[in-house]
Design an enzyme around this catalytic site. Structure first.
Site, mmCIF file in Angstrom:
data_model
loop_
_atom_site.group_PDB
_atom_site.id
_atom_site.type_symbol
_atom_site.label_atom_id
_atom_site.label_comp_id
_atom_site.label_asym_id
_atom_site.label_seq_id
_atom_site.Cartn_x
_atom_site.Cartn_y
_atom_site.Cartn_z
ATOM 1 N N GLU A 153 0.878 -1.202 0.119
ATOM 2 C CA GLU A 153 -0.033 -0.011 -0.101
ATOM 3 C C GLU A 153 0.851 1.438 0.019
ATOM 4 O O GLU A 153 0.628 2.270 -0.786
ATOM 5 C CB GLU A 153 -1.074 -0.123 1.051
ATOM 6 N N HIS A 198 -1.798 -2.412 -10.756
ATOM 7 C CA HIS A 198 -0.965 -3.597 -10.554
ATOM 8 C C HIS A 198 -0.337 -4.220 -11.627
ATOM 9 O O HIS A 198 -0.845 -4.109 -12.814
ATOM 10 C CB HIS A 198 -1.798 -4.542 -9.587
HETATM 11 ZN ZN LIG Z 1 -2.703 -2.607 -4.565
#
Ligand SMILES: [Zn+2]
Ligand SMILES: *[C@@H]1O[C@H](CO)[C@@H](O)[C@H](O)[C@H]1NC(C)=O
Ligand SMILES: *[C@@H]1O[C@H](CO)[C@@H](O)[C@H](O)[C@H]1NC(C)=O
Length: 415
Positions: free
Chosen positions: A238, A343
């Site tokens: 994160e 991602h």
């Molecule tokens: Zn992520």
């Protein structure tokens, strides 16, 4: 004296990690780049000399715990403050250094309305009439002593100037301020996540994020020892979104000379793509390429994917898969709108920690260090990269064609 064979030592350890993996299912990450109205560019003075030696540019992250963390049950609070964040930050600080140091970090104030103004040849941002009483970074209220002086323009736009208390000292000796909270937000309830994070302010010169937040969903924090590794890699994951790996930041990446990889308007900003809800990156950052997906009834089916094409990522991806013609590293793009390009593609990198869903044995590989370097904001220490075995050396068929296609090829070869 000879020890037991290696497999004997490995056996129980592997078994344990499998069990830990089963126990710690942290689901998926749905990183959301903040809406552009919530992200400020801040003009910071170049760092005052003599503060630190100039060759020590190791990334310095300053953690500021919100009062909500202190209200967590004691075991969770201790886990967060004594282990989770210190260990995550320690890894990231050793893995990255900043290319350009500014400081102290001083955040700009939010405006009372959504009306922001800029004056020609003035790097600061002005509010129409008044600044807001409080400035937030994600769900966290930024302490007053981290804020710049309020700057306002009168309604006519004729007279602009500072108003109210002067600039605070700001946060000295750090490149990035991370506000950590433990608030049960709406997102916590909806998404079944342990934590989420994003940047909230960018430095005006190179657009590097200088502040961000990480919110932990209190009910999902587990102080079970077997959950620790999973939560630690989630927290690192994160924070990496907040530092640079985010679809909201791709349009702000710079090359090694410090030039933006995406053209800018006179406003200093790249074009905004309304349908994406993001600033539009150029083809120097991401390209769409077509992949052979399947063969049905002798007919080839193609589909479009987004690949990150910055130089170090290309080099690392080619080397990892052993595919010299690979255009770049594919990003996950569920839904196809492009808003989920936060991602690496799971099918290709499985347990790489910057894929979107969390599996066991997550590793931060050279590819993730490479994208952070290619942002133009950091240098990476590749000896901090962890070995990724998934996909390694499997060649162009694996990385450029569908999983199904590749498996059928392998079957044919075995027959
Ligand atoms: Zn992520
Ligand atoms: C905005 O994003 C959409 C979706 O990725 C894309 O099709 C479109 O070309 C983009 N618009 C511009 C102006 O780049
Ligand atoms: C890179 O990291 C390794 C391992 O932590 C360390 O030994 C080395 O000194 C670091 N190199 C630099 C240039 O910081």
């Amino acid at each position: 004296m000879e020890g037991p064979p290696a497999s004997w030592i490995l056996g129980p350890a592997v078994l344990l990690s499998v069990l830990a993996g089963l126990a710690s299912c942290h689901g998926t990450c749905r990183h959301r780049p903040p809406p552009p109205g919530e992200v400020h560019h801040v003009y910071l003075k170049p760092e005052r000399l003599m503060k630190r030696s100039s060759d020590d540019l190791q990334l310095k992250i300053k953690i500021i715990y919100d009062y909500s963390v202190d209200h967590l049950p004691a075991d969770k609070r201790r886990l967060v403050k004594d282990k989770l964040f210190p260990q995550a930050i320690d890894y990231l600080q050793r893995a990255f250094s900043v290319r350009r140091r500014v400081g102290p970090v001083l955040l700009s104030r939010q405006c009372a309305t959504n009306q922001y103004l800029r004056k020609r040849d003035d790097p600061h941002r002005y509010c129409q009439d008044a600044c807001a009483d409080i400035t937030r970074c994600g769900p966290v209220i930024v302490p007053q002593h981290h804020l710049q002086q309020c700057k306002v323009c009168s309604e006519s736009g004729q007279s602009c100037g500072p108003l109210g208390p002067p600039d605070s000292p700001g946060v000295e000796g750090s490149d990035f301020v991370l506000y950590v909270s433990g608030i049960t937000t709406e997102r916590c309830g909806q998404e079944n996540i342990v934590a989420y994070a994003a940047y909230c302010q960018l430095e005006a010169e190179l657009d590097r994020p200088i502040a961000g937040y990480a919110n932990l969903c209190p009910a999902m924090i587990s102080s079970q020892p077997q959950e620790f590794e999973g939560m630690l890699s989630t927290v690192k994951h994160e924070i990496i979104h907040a530092l640079g790996f985010s679809a909201g930041l791709f349009a702000f990446y710079h090359d090694d000379e410090g030039k933006p990889l995406t053209p800018r308007f006179a406003s200093g900003l790249p074009a905004f793509n309304e349908s994406l809800g993001l600033y539009q990156w150029s083809e120097a950052v991401i390209r769409r390429v077509s992949r052979l997906w399947d063969i049905r009834g002798g007919e080839m089916v193609r589909h479009q994917v987004h690949v990150l094409v910055t130089p170090r990522v290309v080099e690392e991806a080619r080397r990892h898969f052993n595919c010299p013609i690979l255009e770049g590293m594919e990003l996950e793009n569920q839904g196809g709108t492009g808003t989920e390009l936060n991602h690496w593609e799971k099918r290709l990198l499985e347990n790489e920690a910057m894929t979107g869903s969390h599996t066991q044995n997550r590793v931060f590989s050279r590819l993730t260090l490479a994208i952070m370097e290619d942002s133009g904001w950091y240098r990476a220490n590749y000896s901090m990269a962890q070995r990724l075995d998934w996909g390694r050396g499997l060649g162009c068929d694996f990385v450029m064609k569908s999983c199904k296609f590749w498996m059928e090829r392998q079957k044919q070869r075995l027959q």
